[in-house]
Design an enzyme around this catalytic site. Structure first.
Site, PDB file in Angstrom:
ATOM      1  N   CYS A  84       0.854  -1.187   0.000  1.00  0.00           N
ATOM      2  CA  CYS A  84       0.000   0.000   0.000  1.00  0.00           C
ATOM      3  C   CYS A  84       0.892   1.240   0.000  1.00  0.00           C
ATOM      4  CB  CYS A  84      -0.980  -0.024   1.168  1.00  0.00           C
ATOM      5  SG  CYS A  84      -0.219  -0.109   2.808  1.00  0.00           S
ATOM      6  N   ASP A  86      -5.281   7.369   5.082  1.00  0.00           N
ATOM      7  CA  ASP A  86      -6.480   7.906   5.728  1.00  0.00           C
ATOM      8  C   ASP A  86      -6.654   7.382   7.149  1.00  0.00           C
ATOM      9  OD1 ASP A  86      -8.838   9.398   5.786  1.00  0.00           O
ATOM     10  OD2 ASP A  86     -10.048   7.691   5.157  1.00  0.00           O
TER      11      ASP A  86
END
Length: 422
Positions: free
Chosen positions: A265, A281
Site C-alpha cells: 500500500c 487515511d
C-alpha cells in the site's frame, strides 16, 4: 515513479453529523486552527498534483469529515484551478464523498455540470442507519441521506452508495442489501467498522479490544455470504458490489484497485486542510505525517523512502499464517490498521477480519468461478444467474429442517440458513 492517489480533506475532520463510529473525529485526532483549506493551499495542491500525476486522467477525491462544509465557492475555485493548470492532453475527474445532508438543487446543478462523481454514505435500512449516523442534535439522518440520493438522481447523477457494516448490521444483511438495491444506483460499497480500543491487559479477549459498534469477528463473513448469494442470484449485470467485483477480478488473474487487497500500500495519500501530507487515511497522526506541500512538492513527498517503507510493510510484516494461506493472492493480509490479533512467538499480528474473510472467499469461490467462466464465454447475466440459482438450490436438495445445514456450520438447518435458502 509509481502512481499514487490523494484524498483531500478541505475541512479536516469537521462534520455536521456525529456518527459514533467515525474514525476521523476520534478523541485525540489532529485538529487545526483553520476551518477550511485556504485558496492558496488549494491552488498549490491542484497544481502540484497535476504536475505529479501520471496517466491521461488526473483524479481528485474530496473527502472529510464532511467536505460540503467547505461550500460551493470552494469547489468552483477548485474547478477553476484545474482548468487553469490542466494540460490539453489530460483530463480531470472529481469525486465527492458526502453524507448528503447539505445537498440541494444548487449543489446538484454544479456537480452535474462539472461531471463530479459522488459517493454517498447511507447504511441500508433506516433502523440500522439511524442507530449510529445521527446529527449534532441526536436525530437520525436517514431520511436526509435517502432524499439526497433521489435528488442526485433527479439531476442525472447516480451516486455510489457507501454502507458501513457494524455490529448491528451483520444480522441484517439481506434487508440492508435489498434496501440499498432499491435506490437503483448501480454500485454499493460495504465498509466494515473495526475500531480498536486500548488494551488494558495482554489477556483481553478479542471482543474486549474492539468497540461495541465494531463488526463482530464472527459475523462479518456471514453478512458477506448472505449478500453475495442474493446478488449472484438476482443482480449480476444490474449492480456491482465493490468487494465482489474486486474478488472476481483478482480470481480471474487481474489486479485490484483496492489498497487493502493489494500486496503493498502507501500509494493513497492524505492532504489535510493545512497542506500536511499523511501516509494513509487511517494513519493521520504525527508519526505518519510525511511532509507539507507548502515546503515540498507533492511528487517528492509521495516518493519518500519512509512512505515506500510504510507501503512495503504491508507485505513484509505478514505472519506465517498469511504467507501459507490459499487466499493470500486475494486478500494480501488485509488493511494494516486491522492487524492487531496477537499470535505469539514473535509473529506479526493477524488481521482481525481474517477468519471472516476466509469464510466468505471460500463460500463465494464456486459461484465466482461460474461468473468468470460465463463472462469469458459471452453468456448473458440472465444465463449466468440461472446457473448460479441451480447450483445454490442443488445444495439444499433433500435437506430437511433438522438436517445439518449445507453451509457447513454444524448446526441444524432450521437454526442456521433455512430462512435464506433459495
Amino acid at each position: 515513479m509509481q502512481p499514487f492517489v490523494v484524498m483531500v480533506k478541505p475541512v479536516g475532520s469537521r462534520c455536521n453529523l456525529g456518527c459514533s463510529y467515525c474514525y476521523y473525529s476520534k478523541p485525540g485526532a489532529l485538529q487545526s486552527s483553520a476551518s477550511i483549506m485556504s485558496e492558496r493551499t488549494l491552488e498549490l495542491f491542484i497544481r502540484q498534483f497535476i504536475e505529479a500525476a501520471p496517466g491521461s486522467v488526473v483524479s481528485f477525491t474530496w473527502h472529510g469529515g464532511e467536505p460540503t462544509l467547505a461550500g460551493l465557492d470552494f469547489y468552483r475555485a477548485a474547478v477553476r484551478f484545474q482548468k487553469q493548470y490542466l494540460p490539453k492532453d489530460l483530463s480531470c475527474w472529481n469525486n465527492l464523498q458526502t453524507n448528503g445532508v447539505l445537498l440541494d438543487d444548487e449543489w446538484c446543478d454544479f456537480l452535474a455540470e462539472e461531471n463530479f462523481d459522488v459517493g454517498l454514505s447511507i447504511d441500508g435500512t433506516q433502523k440500522v442507519h439511524d442507530e449510529y449516523r445521527k446529527d449534532r442534535g441526536g436525530s437520525g439522518s436517514y431520511e436526509r441521506a435517502a432524499s439526497a440520493v433521489r435528488l442526485l438522481q433527479a439531476h442525472g447523477i447516480q451516486p455510489d452508495l457507501l454502507c458501513t457494516v457494524t455490529s448491528s448490521t451483520v444480522s441484517e444483511g439481506l434487508s440492508v442489501y435489498k434496501t440499498l438495491r432499491e435506490f437503483n444506483t448501480g454500485w454499493i460499497q460495504f465498509i466494515p467498522i473495526v475500531r480498536r480500543k486500548e488494551r488494558t491487559s495482554v489477556n483481553d479477549v478479542i471482543s474486549d479490544i474492539v468497540t461495541a459498534d465494531s463488526v463482530s469477528a464472527d459475523g462479518y463473513g456471514g453478512f458477506l455470504c448472505d449478500v453475495f448469494d442474493e446478488w449472484s442470484r438476482n443482480d449480476i449485470g444490474r449492480l456491482d458490489v465493490q468487494l465482489f467485483a474486486e474478488m472476481i477480478r483478482m480470481q480471474s488473474g487481474g489486479q485490484t484497485s483496492l489498497c487493502w487487497m493489494a500486496p503493498t500500500c502507501g500509494r493513497a495519500l492524505i492532504v489535510e486542510l493545512d497542506g500536511s501530507v499523511y501516509s494513509c487515511d487511517h494513519f493521520v497522526d504525527p508519526e505518519h505525517r510525511i511532509g507539507n506541500i507548502e515546503q515540498s512538492h507533492l511528487r517528492d513527498i509521495a516518493g519518500l523512502p519512509e512512505q515506500t517503507r510504510f507501503g512495503d510493510d504491508k507485505r513484509d510484516l505478514l505472519p506465517s499464517q498469511c504467507i501459507s494461506c490459499e487466499w493470500l493472492p486475494v486478500c494480501n493480509g488485509g488493511c494494516p490498521k486491522d492487524r492487531f490479533i496477537p499470535l505469539g512467538g514473535g509473529e506479526p499480528a493477524l488481521n482481525y477480519l481474517c477468519p471472516e474473510l476466509r469464510k466468505f472467499f471460500s463460500h463465494a469461490r464456486p459461484v465466482a468461478d461460474m461468473i468468470i467462466h460465463g463472462s469469458r464465454h459471452a453468456e448473458t447475466p440472465k444465463e449466468i444467474m440461472a446457473k448460479v440459482y441451480s447450483f445454490q438450490t442443488a445444495k439444499w436438495k433433500g435437506v430437511g429442517r433438522n438436517d445439518p445445514c449445507p453451509c457447513g456450520s454444524g448446526r441444524k438447518a432450521k437454526n442456521c440458513c433455512w430462512s435464506k435458502k433459495p
